[in-house]
Design an enzyme around this catalytic site. Sequence first.
Site, PDB file in Angstrom:
ATOM      1  N   CYS A 236       0.853  -9.776  14.112  1.00  0.00           N
ATOM      2  CA  CYS A 236      -0.335 -10.456  14.632  1.00  0.00           C
ATOM      3  C   CYS A 236      -0.048 -11.095  15.989  1.00  0.00           C
ATOM      4  O   CYS A 236       0.041 -10.419  16.996  1.00  0.00           O
ATOM      5  CB  CYS A 236      -0.870 -11.463  13.619  1.00  0.00           C
ATOM      6  SG  CYS A 236      -2.569 -12.006  13.967  1.00  0.00           S
TER       7      CYS A 236
ATOM      8  N   HIS B 268      -1.255  -8.381   8.670  1.00  0.00           N
ATOM      9  CA  HIS B 268      -0.288  -9.295   8.056  1.00  0.00           C
ATOM     10  C   HIS B 268       0.231  -8.747   6.718  1.00  0.00           C
ATOM     11  O   HIS B 268      -0.280  -9.123   5.662  1.00  0.00           O
ATOM     12  CB  HIS B 268      -0.945 -10.648   7.776  1.00  0.00           C
ATOM     13  CG  HIS B 268      -1.186 -11.496   8.969  1.00  0.00           C
ATOM     14  ND1 HIS B 268      -0.308 -12.493   9.373  1.00  0.00           N
ATOM     15  CD2 HIS B 268      -2.224 -11.537   9.835  1.00  0.00           C
ATOM     16  CE1 HIS B 268      -0.794 -13.100  10.443  1.00  0.00           C
ATOM     17  NE2 HIS B 268      -1.950 -12.537  10.753  1.00  0.00           N
TER      18      HIS B 268
ATOM     19  N   GLU C 230       2.866  -9.611   5.151  1.00  0.00           N
ATOM     20  CA  GLU C 230       3.516 -10.664   4.357  1.00  0.00           C
ATOM     21  C   GLU C 230       2.540 -11.426   3.473  1.00  0.00           C
ATOM     22  O   GLU C 230       2.939 -12.069   2.489  1.00  0.00           O
ATOM     23  CB  GLU C 230       4.272 -11.638   5.275  1.00  0.00           C
ATOM     24  CG  GLU C 230       3.444 -12.719   5.931  1.00  0.00           C
ATOM     25  CD  GLU C 230       2.478 -12.227   7.016  1.00  0.00           C
ATOM     26  OE1 GLU C 230       1.564 -12.978   7.395  1.00  0.00           O
ATOM     27  OE2 GLU C 230       2.652 -11.076   7.480  1.00  0.00           O
TER      28      GLU C 230
END
Length: 322
Positions: A133, A244, A246
């Site tokens: 990002c 993202h 994660e």
Amino acid sequence: MVSSVVLFGLLLALLANAAPPVDYNLRPIIGILSQKPPKSVLDVLDDKNYTSYIAASYVKYIEGSGARAVPILINQEDSYYEKIASSVNGILFPGGAVSITNSSGYGSAGQILYDHVVRANMDGIYMPLWGTCLGFEMITYLAAHKQKWLKRCHASNKADQLTLQEGYMDSRIFDQMPADVIDYVSHLNTTVNFHTWCMTPENFTESGLIEDFKVLATSFDYDDLEYVALIEHNEMPIFGSQFHPEKNPYEWPNDEGHSAIPHDPYSVGVAHYFSNFFVNQARYNTQKFMTEEEETEALIYNYNSTFTGALGSSFTECYLFR
């Protein structure tokens, strides 16, 4: 049934490079760049005297693939960043909400670390870097000679499939990705986005970045603006995702502004593929700290995470640094 398919796909990814070289690193360490805490984090804390933070999801993300984490603090001397970059096996630029220029501690440290990664790879040291990002945006800014080519967009709290681009299989990322995982990312909404700036394919080309990087996939914002979602450097192990990965396994915010995070087995499997891929790239780097004591002092285990989600933050847990 679904879980077994995902896990089998991930096993194939791990075995993609069978018979690793003798010097394959079985104790990889990833340096994760910190940044100034946003107001939304400080507002939920009684103690406001923290100077930087890392969302714990990034730490878990790389730990879940067999690596350890070292926090990279901001506003340090240049020698500190050179020492860290010469000791770890890979670097992660996380997402966030600060400047990608040297007007912020994140941007200033990011420039030093990026330059080190480029020099190291040019000198024959395999040094991987991943930007997520904001980290993706900083890589494009630095690689474009510190010129911003980003465009305003509307892609926050949005889960998407990836639109794979021509030649995507001619890449490290997809060459090792099992066919079923490719199906997940290209047909299911397995990647989640939280950004208001985008790199359009047109700007990616006009900036000259297309000469050094492959655009592997794009996504579309709420207004159907197409933007670059995944890149890989043509020669060096430098990667960036606007989405993202994660968050899929490790972020559980309760507010509606983060309700799009997908937690289904397909999406979690996709996230683990990306983390496995990046950590496996770091295994080809054999750098280490000068002493075991230095390594021990640098590791994230010296810090406690804070359950910021219970306090109202959009991050479930954070590591906070003074």
